[in-house]
Write an enzyme that holds these catalytic residues in place. Structure first.
Site, PDB file in Angstrom:
ATOM      1  N   ASN A  65     -56.676  24.701  10.064  1.00 61.41           N
ATOM      2  CA  ASN A  65     -57.228  23.367   9.798  1.00 61.41           C
ATOM      3  C   ASN A  65     -58.718  23.507   9.481  1.00 61.41           C
ATOM      4  OD1 ASN A  65     -58.247  20.771   9.904  1.00 61.41           O
ATOM      5  ND2 ASN A  65     -57.283  20.225  11.846  1.00 61.41           N
ATOM      6  N   HIS A  73     -53.197  16.667   4.595  1.00 65.05           N
ATOM      7  CA  HIS A  73     -54.178  17.403   5.399  1.00 65.05           C
ATOM      8  C   HIS A  73     -53.466  18.554   6.114  1.00 65.05           C
ATOM      9  CE1 HIS A  73     -57.288  18.503   8.066  1.00 65.05           C
ATOM     10  NE2 HIS A  73     -56.850  17.844   9.117  1.00 65.05           N
ATOM     11  N   CYS A  88     -61.733  14.905   9.456  1.00 64.32           N
ATOM     12  CA  CYS A  88     -60.802  15.558   8.518  1.00 64.32           C
ATOM     13  C   CYS A  88     -60.486  14.721   7.286  1.00 64.32           C
ATOM     14  CB  CYS A  88     -59.495  15.908   9.224  1.00 64.32           C
ATOM     15  SG  CYS A  88     -59.739  17.038  10.568  1.00 64.32           S
TER      16      CYS A  88
HETATM   17  N1  ACO Z   1     -50.963  29.274  23.352  1.00 61.69           N
HETATM   18  C1  ACO Z   1     -50.011  29.149  24.292  1.00 61.69           C
HETATM   19  N2  ACO Z   1     -49.782  28.013  24.971  1.00 61.69           N
HETATM   20  C2  ACO Z   1     -50.563  26.950  24.667  1.00 61.69           C
HETATM   21  C3  ACO Z   1     -51.561  26.993  23.701  1.00 61.69           C
HETATM   22  C4  ACO Z   1     -51.763  28.225  23.026  1.00 61.69           C
HETATM   23  N3  ACO Z   1     -52.690  28.387  22.068  1.00 61.69           N
HETATM   24  N4  ACO Z   1     -52.149  25.788  23.623  1.00 61.69           N
HETATM   25  C5  ACO Z   1     -51.532  24.991  24.519  1.00 61.69           C
HETATM   26  N5  ACO Z   1     -50.572  25.703  25.159  1.00 61.69           N
HETATM   27  C6  ACO Z   1     -49.652  25.241  26.192  1.00 61.69           C
HETATM   28  C7  ACO Z   1     -50.182  24.057  26.949  1.00 61.69           C
HETATM   29  O1  ACO Z   1     -51.043  24.476  27.988  1.00 61.69           O
HETATM   30  C8  ACO Z   1     -48.900  23.431  27.467  1.00 61.69           C
HETATM   31  O2  ACO Z   1     -48.466  24.157  28.593  1.00 61.69           O
HETATM   32  P1  ACO Z   1     -47.815  23.375  29.859  1.00 61.69           P
HETATM   33  O3  ACO Z   1     -46.562  22.741  29.297  1.00 61.69           O
HETATM   34  O4  ACO Z   1     -47.583  24.471  30.819  1.00 61.69           O
HETATM   35  O5  ACO Z   1     -48.840  22.378  30.274  1.00 61.69           O
HETATM   36  C9  ACO Z   1     -47.904  23.693  26.338  1.00 61.69           C
HETATM   37  O6  ACO Z   1     -48.461  24.794  25.578  1.00 61.69           O
HETATM   38  C10 ACO Z   1     -47.700  22.512  25.426  1.00 61.69           C
HETATM   39  O7  ACO Z   1     -48.976  22.011  25.061  1.00 61.69           O
HETATM   40  P2  ACO Z   1     -49.118  20.735  24.134  1.00 61.69           P
HETATM   41  O8  ACO Z   1     -50.559  20.376  23.958  1.00 61.69           O
HETATM   42  O9  ACO Z   1     -48.201  19.693  24.645  1.00 61.69           O
HETATM   43  O10 ACO Z   1     -48.546  21.349  22.760  1.00 61.69           O
HETATM   44  P3  ACO Z   1     -48.148  20.612  21.450  1.00 61.69           P
HETATM   45  O11 ACO Z   1     -46.758  20.949  21.110  1.00 61.69           O
HETATM   46  O12 ACO Z   1     -48.537  19.154  21.453  1.00 61.69           O
HETATM   47  O13 ACO Z   1     -49.073  21.341  20.363  1.00 61.69           O
HETATM   48  C11 ACO Z   1     -51.118  21.036  19.128  1.00 61.69           C
HETATM   49  C12 ACO Z   1     -50.474  21.290  20.487  1.00 61.69           C
HETATM   50  C13 ACO Z   1     -50.788  22.203  18.231  1.00 61.69           C
HETATM   51  C14 ACO Z   1     -52.610  20.916  19.307  1.00 61.69           C
HETATM   52  C15 ACO Z   1     -50.539  19.730  18.532  1.00 61.69           C
HETATM   53  O14 ACO Z   1     -50.575  18.704  19.486  1.00 61.69           O
HETATM   54  C16 ACO Z   1     -51.277  19.265  17.292  1.00 61.69           C
HETATM   55  O15 ACO Z   1     -51.221  19.891  16.245  1.00 61.69           O
HETATM   56  N6  ACO Z   1     -51.933  18.119  17.368  1.00 61.69           N
HETATM   57  C17 ACO Z   1     -52.621  17.531  16.190  1.00 61.69           C
HETATM   58  C18 ACO Z   1     -53.888  18.182  15.876  1.00 61.69           C
HETATM   59  C19 ACO Z   1     -54.441  17.572  14.608  1.00 61.69           C
HETATM   60  O16 ACO Z   1     -53.731  17.111  13.747  1.00 61.69           O
HETATM   61  N7  ACO Z   1     -55.684  17.520  14.419  1.00 61.69           N
HETATM   62  C20 ACO Z   1     -56.120  16.877  13.155  1.00 61.69           C
HETATM   63  C21 ACO Z   1     -57.312  16.272  13.294  1.00 61.69           C
HETATM   64  S1  ACO Z   1     -58.509  17.489  13.650  1.00 61.69           S
HETATM   65  C22 ACO Z   1     -60.013  16.840  13.153  1.00 61.69           C
HETATM   66  O17 ACO Z   1     -60.179  15.701  12.814  1.00 61.69           O
HETATM   67  C23 ACO Z   1     -61.120  17.839  13.305  1.00 61.69           C
END
Ligand code: ACO
Length: 335
Positions: A288, A257, A115
């Protein structure tokens, strides 16, 4: 040699027409519009056609940037393409774009920095034009992330979209544009495993097993990535401002980003002198788009707002590798 100053003299972007909304995703995996909006800020993203590839989108963005700069493809002497979704392992996507746009005099290469790719190619372009190794560099970031997204994994498939961005970097004194006043890049290879596509490289070449185990799709430890993203982008911005001998108050716009609205909001809190409406966002409509993200946002910002001479934009990005970076762009007038 020391007097050459790199500037962006034209920008362009390309987004595929097909829209994948949160409601569409609700039909594919167990998720809800509410979860996606609350956790990511995304409402929809664009998805390329089956017969539309990273090189096609990159070529379209490049044509738009050339048009914006009032330049022909023959005037380009170097093409740099940032991507983590190349058309092929070999040849590089930049070679395909060179042919597609008719940039017959240009050398070309790809750069992989996930990214952060746009900032890595921007820095490379600056180095080439300021040392006189190239006159006009075509910088492109293009991603068909839908080709490496696992639409059975709800934790990642809601995040990614396709698209491309481009700009022309030149040191031509007579041209106005956005001077590249400072750029800083960073990397922590010790965190390489928190964002990875396990198979398809020489460690795990494609086999029936890798396909069955869905190892050709991107795997991400979302929470870990999130933590590093905020910290690294903030420190990159501060380092970059220091390098350019500037203060936060000297910045008119911040383009981070577009990975997640919560990451962007967490960044915004760390910039006390920048009003929230000066933090440019496209994450709600494009998701993204990895390397393309800051370039797409930059092109949109420049098409919407006119910058006065001396106004500055701060770009920052973060991605797999881990990699990160920031750049200060200063308007030399009429951008
Ligand atoms: N819909 C519903 N529930 C979901 C979904 C979804 N799409 N995805 C995950 N959940 C659930 C999980 O299973 C979990 O359930 P549980 O508590 O029963 O286990 C709960 O939601 C929380 O999941 P987390 O992964 O802890 O959610 P979080 O609040 O951390 O959000 C996310 C996840 C959006 C991916 C976040 O962590 C994020 O944005 N991370 C950064 C990503 C990023 O910046 N990437 C940039 C680089 S990408 C690159 O270089 C290509």
């Amino acid at each position: 040699m020391g007097t050459l100053k790199a500037k962006i003299i034209g920008t362009g972007s390309y987004l595929p027409k097909r829209v994948l909304s949160n409601q569409d995703l609700e039909k594919i995996v167990e998720t809800t519009d509410d979860w996606i909006v609350t956790r990511t800020g995304m409402k929809e993203r664009r998805i390329a056609r089956e017969d539309e590839f990273t090189s096609d989108m990159g070529a379209d963005a490049a044509r738009a940037a050339l048009d914006d700069a009032g330049m022909s493809a023959e005037e380009i002497d170097f093409i740099l393409v940032a991507t983590m979704t190349p058309d092929y392992m070999c040849p590089s996507t930049s070679c395909l774009i060179q042919k597609a746009i008719g940039a017959t005099k240009a050398a070309s290469m790809d750069v992989g920095a996930a990214c952060t790719g746009f900032l890595y190619v921007l820095a490379t372009a600056k180095a080439f034009v300021e040392t006189g190794l190239a006159k006009n560099v075509l910088v492109i970031a293009s991603e068909k992330l839908s080709s490496i997204t696992d639409y059975q994994d709800r934790a990642t498939c809601v995040l990614f979209g396709d698209g491309a961005s481009a700009c022309i970097v030149s040191a031509a004194k007579e041209r106005k544009g956005l001077e590249l006043s400072g750029i800083t890049l960073g990397c922590d290879g010790g965190q390489a495993d928190i964002l990875v596509i396990p198979a398809g490289g020489c460690r795990q070449p494609a086999s029936n097993e890798t396909v069955e185990n869905r190892q050709h799709y991107v795997k991400m430890e979302g929470k870990e990535v999130f933590k590093h993203a905020v910290r690294r982008m903030e420190s990159a911005c501060k380092e970059c401002l220091e390098l350019a001998e500037l203060q936060e108050q000297d910045i008119s716009w911040l383009i981070p980003h577009q990975a997640n609205i919560r990451i962007i909001d967490a960044m915004a809190k760390r910039f006390k002198h920048l009003p929230p409406d000066r933090i440019f966002k496209t994450v709600h409509k494009y998701g993204n788009t990895s390397a393309s993200s800051v370039g797409i946002a930059l092109d949109e910002l420049l098409k919407q707002e006119s910058l006065q001479k001396g106004e500055r934009i701060l770009l920052t990005a973060f991605g797999g590798g881990l990699t990160w970076g920031a750049a200060v762009l200063t308007s030399t007038g009429d951008v």
